[in-house]
Design a protein around this motif. Structure first.
Motif, PDB file in Angstrom:
ATOM      1  N   THR A   1       9.700   1.912  -6.763  1.00  0.00           N
ATOM      2  CA  THR A   1       8.425   2.827  -6.850  1.00  0.00           C
ATOM      3  C   THR A   1       8.031   2.931  -8.372  1.00  0.00           C
ATOM      4  O   THR A   1       8.911   2.985  -9.224  1.00  0.00           O
ATOM      5  CB  THR A   1       8.839   4.342  -6.273  1.00  0.00           C
ATOM      6  N   GLY A   2       6.828   2.868  -8.649  1.00  0.00           N
ATOM      7  CA  GLY A   2       6.275   3.023 -10.071  1.00  0.00           C
ATOM      8  C   GLY A   2       5.569   4.417 -10.306  1.00  0.00           C
ATOM      9  O   GLY A   2       5.899   5.279  -9.554  1.00  0.00           O
ATOM     10  N   VAL A   3       5.027   4.415 -11.127  1.00  0.00           N
ATOM     11  CA  VAL A   3       4.079   5.681 -11.569  1.00  0.00           C
ATOM     12  C   VAL A   3       2.674   5.314 -11.503  1.00  0.00           C
ATOM     13  O   VAL A   3       2.145   4.270 -11.179  1.00  0.00           O
ATOM     14  CB  VAL A   3       4.547   5.882 -13.237  1.00  0.00           C
ATOM     15  N   GLY A   4       2.061   6.472 -12.029  1.00  0.00           N
ATOM     16  CA  GLY A   4       0.426   6.420 -11.785  1.00  0.00           C
ATOM     17  C   GLY A   4      -0.018   6.982 -10.540  1.00  0.00           C
ATOM     18  O   GLY A   4       0.689   7.212  -9.500  1.00  0.00           O
ATOM     19  N   ARG A   5      -1.515   6.756 -10.464  1.00  0.00           N
ATOM     20  CA  ARG A   5      -2.072   7.393  -9.422  1.00  0.00           C
ATOM     21  C   ARG A   5      -3.059   6.237  -8.857  1.00  0.00           C
ATOM     22  O   ARG A   5      -4.019   5.996  -9.731  1.00  0.00           O
ATOM     23  CB  ARG A   5      -2.902   8.544  -9.725  1.00  0.00           C
ATOM     24  N   PRO A   6      -2.978   5.821  -7.565  1.00  0.00           N
ATOM     25  CA  PRO A   6      -1.784   6.013  -6.566  1.00  0.00           C
ATOM     26  C   PRO A   6      -0.595   5.253  -7.010  1.00  0.00           C
ATOM     27  O   PRO A   6      -0.672   4.225  -8.074  1.00  0.00           O
ATOM     28  CB  PRO A   6      -2.260   5.486  -5.491  1.00  0.00           C
ATOM     29  N   ARG A   7       0.463   5.972  -6.874  1.00  0.00           N
ATOM     30  CA  ARG A   7       1.985   5.433  -7.328  1.00  0.00           C
ATOM     31  C   ARG A   7       2.213   4.080  -6.774  1.00  0.00           C
ATOM     32  O   ARG A   7       1.853   3.897  -5.509  1.00  0.00           O
ATOM     33  CB  ARG A   7       2.893   6.151  -6.850  1.00  0.00           C
ATOM     34  N   SER A   8       2.340   2.894  -7.378  1.00  0.00           N
ATOM     35  CA  SER A   8       2.698   1.754  -7.059  1.00  0.00           C
ATOM     36  C   SER A   8       3.954   1.734  -6.150  1.00  0.00           C
ATOM     37  O   SER A   8       4.972   2.352  -6.684  1.00  0.00           O
ATOM     38  CB  SER A   8       2.706   0.608  -8.195  1.00  0.00           C
ATOM     39  N   GLU A   9       4.347   0.948  -5.242  1.00  0.00           N
ATOM     40  CA  GLU A   9       5.556   0.719  -4.475  1.00  0.00           C
ATOM     41  C   GLU A   9       5.647  -0.666  -3.926  1.00  0.00           C
ATOM     42  O   GLU A   9       4.536  -1.221  -3.798  1.00  0.00           O
ATOM     43  CB  GLU A   9       5.727   1.778  -3.440  1.00  0.00           C
ATOM     44  N   GLY A  10       6.691  -0.918  -3.604  1.00  0.00           N
ATOM     45  CA  GLY A  10       6.866  -2.211  -2.938  1.00  0.00           C
ATOM     46  C   GLY A  10       8.357  -2.700  -3.129  1.00  0.00           C
ATOM     47  O   GLY A  10       9.471  -1.902  -2.993  1.00  0.00           O
ATOM     48  N   LEU A  11       8.619  -3.849  -2.650  1.00  0.00           N
ATOM     49  CA  LEU A  11      10.239  -4.507  -2.849  1.00  0.00           C
ATOM     50  C   LEU A  11      10.378  -5.590  -3.382  1.00  0.00           C
ATOM     51  O   LEU A  11       9.494  -6.509  -3.697  1.00  0.00           O
ATOM     52  CB  LEU A  11      10.649  -4.574  -1.221  1.00  0.00           C
TER      53      LEU A  11
ATOM     54  N   ALA B   1       1.028  -1.171   0.111  1.00  0.00           N
ATOM     55  CA  ALA B   1      -0.056  -0.161   0.047  1.00  0.00           C
ATOM     56  C   ALA B   1       0.964   1.231  -0.001  1.00  0.00           C
ATOM     57  O   ALA B   1       1.850   1.256   0.490  1.00  0.00           O
ATOM     58  CB  ALA B   1      -0.848  -0.095   1.253  1.00  0.00           C
ATOM     59  N   PRO B   2       0.496   2.214  -0.601  1.00  0.00           N
ATOM     60  CA  PRO B   2       0.984   3.495  -0.626  1.00  0.00           C
ATOM     61  C   PRO B   2       1.556   3.795   0.859  1.00  0.00           C
ATOM     62  O   PRO B   2       0.881   3.909   1.641  1.00  0.00           O
ATOM     63  CB  PRO B   2       0.089   4.633  -1.313  1.00  0.00           C
ATOM     64  N   GLY B   3       2.843   4.474   1.038  1.00  0.00           N
ATOM     65  CA  GLY B   3       3.281   5.153   2.164  1.00  0.00           C
ATOM     66  C   GLY B   3       3.684   4.199   3.351  1.00  0.00           C
ATOM     67  O   GLY B   3       4.226   4.483   4.310  1.00  0.00           O
ATOM     68  N   VAL B   4       3.838   2.805   2.855  1.00  0.00           N
ATOM     69  CA  VAL B   4       4.055   1.807   3.918  1.00  0.00           C
ATOM     70  C   VAL B   4       5.556   1.117   3.413  1.00  0.00           C
ATOM     71  O   VAL B   4       6.267   0.558   4.182  1.00  0.00           O
ATOM     72  CB  VAL B   4       3.145   0.593   3.730  1.00  0.00           C
ATOM     73  N   LEU B   5       6.032   1.476   2.248  1.00  0.00           N
ATOM     74  CA  LEU B   5       7.416   0.752   1.766  1.00  0.00           C
ATOM     75  C   LEU B   5       8.420   1.225   2.688  1.00  0.00           C
ATOM     76  O   LEU B   5       9.113   0.148   3.174  1.00  0.00           O
ATOM     77  CB  LEU B   5       7.904   1.430   0.355  1.00  0.00           C
ATOM     78  N   TRP B   6       8.795   2.389   2.859  1.00  0.00           N
ATOM     79  CA  TRP B   6       9.998   2.609   3.918  1.00  0.00           C
ATOM     80  C   TRP B   6       9.897   1.989   5.516  1.00  0.00           C
ATOM     81  O   TRP B   6      10.837   1.516   5.823  1.00  0.00           O
ATOM     82  CB  TRP B   6      10.111   4.033   3.895  1.00  0.00           C
TER      83      TRP B   6
END
Length: 198
Positions: free
Chosen positions: A160-170, A138-143
């Protein structure tokens, strides 16, 4: 589509190549996905030396060799030195000697364990092959998740990816030489980290 339009097919296998996904090149997983050019790096030097390579199909290679031209050169700053060549040959020898059955088993075990994570706390999705998986959160949880994983003794590569909401992960990519115990450790560290940031 590229073949129909006579367009060269170039695969970036910097991260996915050299058995990372369970086959020599990730494109080997799909019939009819043969490239004209393949870019390799990372796994080719296995951390011993910085190196990259471009594989050229036999059909394309003659087009790069004109009668009046020099043979295909090793191009680039400090390219193709003896240290790089020795490291690459050693890495390729080691990769060819891997126990393919055990390697595949570890990749399947890792993938199956990670597939149980979506729906737990911040994990949205998991995708991957072999010893290369992406865990979308989920956005904001990566770090906070990365920090928690480090507290459990594991480091994962963030994306981290692009778009809205921006994708992120590990990225979960244990060494190809990982043992069964190493895979167990990685799975436990990630599960504990996910549980801690719910």
């Amino acid at each position: 589509m590229c073949r129909e339009r006579d367009v060269l097919v170039i695969h970036d296998e910097v991260l996915t190549g050299l058995w990372r996904t369970g086959t020599p090149l990730a494109s080997h997983h799909w019939e009819g996905a043969e490239p004209d050019l393949v870019i390799l790096s990372k796994g080719l030097g296995a951390g011993y030396t910085s190196v990259a390579a471009v594989l050229v199909s036999p059909e394309l290679a003659p087009l790069l060799r004109h009668e009046d031209a020099d043979p295909l050169p090793a191009m680039g700053t400090m390219a193709a030195n003896p240290l790089q060549a020795a490291a690459c040959l050693g890495v390729l020898d080691e990769l060819e000697s891997l126990d393919a059955v055990a390697f595949a088993s570890r990749g399947e075990r890792l993938g199956a364990a990670l597939a149980e994570l979506p729906g737990l706390g911040p994990v949205k999705a998991v995708r991957g092959l072999g010893l290369l998986d992406g865990v979308e959160v989920a956005p904001g949880v990566l770090w906070p998740l990365m920090e928690e994983a480090e507290r459990h003794g594991a480091f994962f590569y963030p994306f981290t990816g692009v778009g809205r909401p921006r994708s992120e992960g590990l990225v979960v990519a244990p060494p190809l030489t990982s043992t069964d115990g190493d895979i167990t450790f990685v799975i436990a560290a990630l599960r504990d980290a996910v549980a801690a940031v719910r």
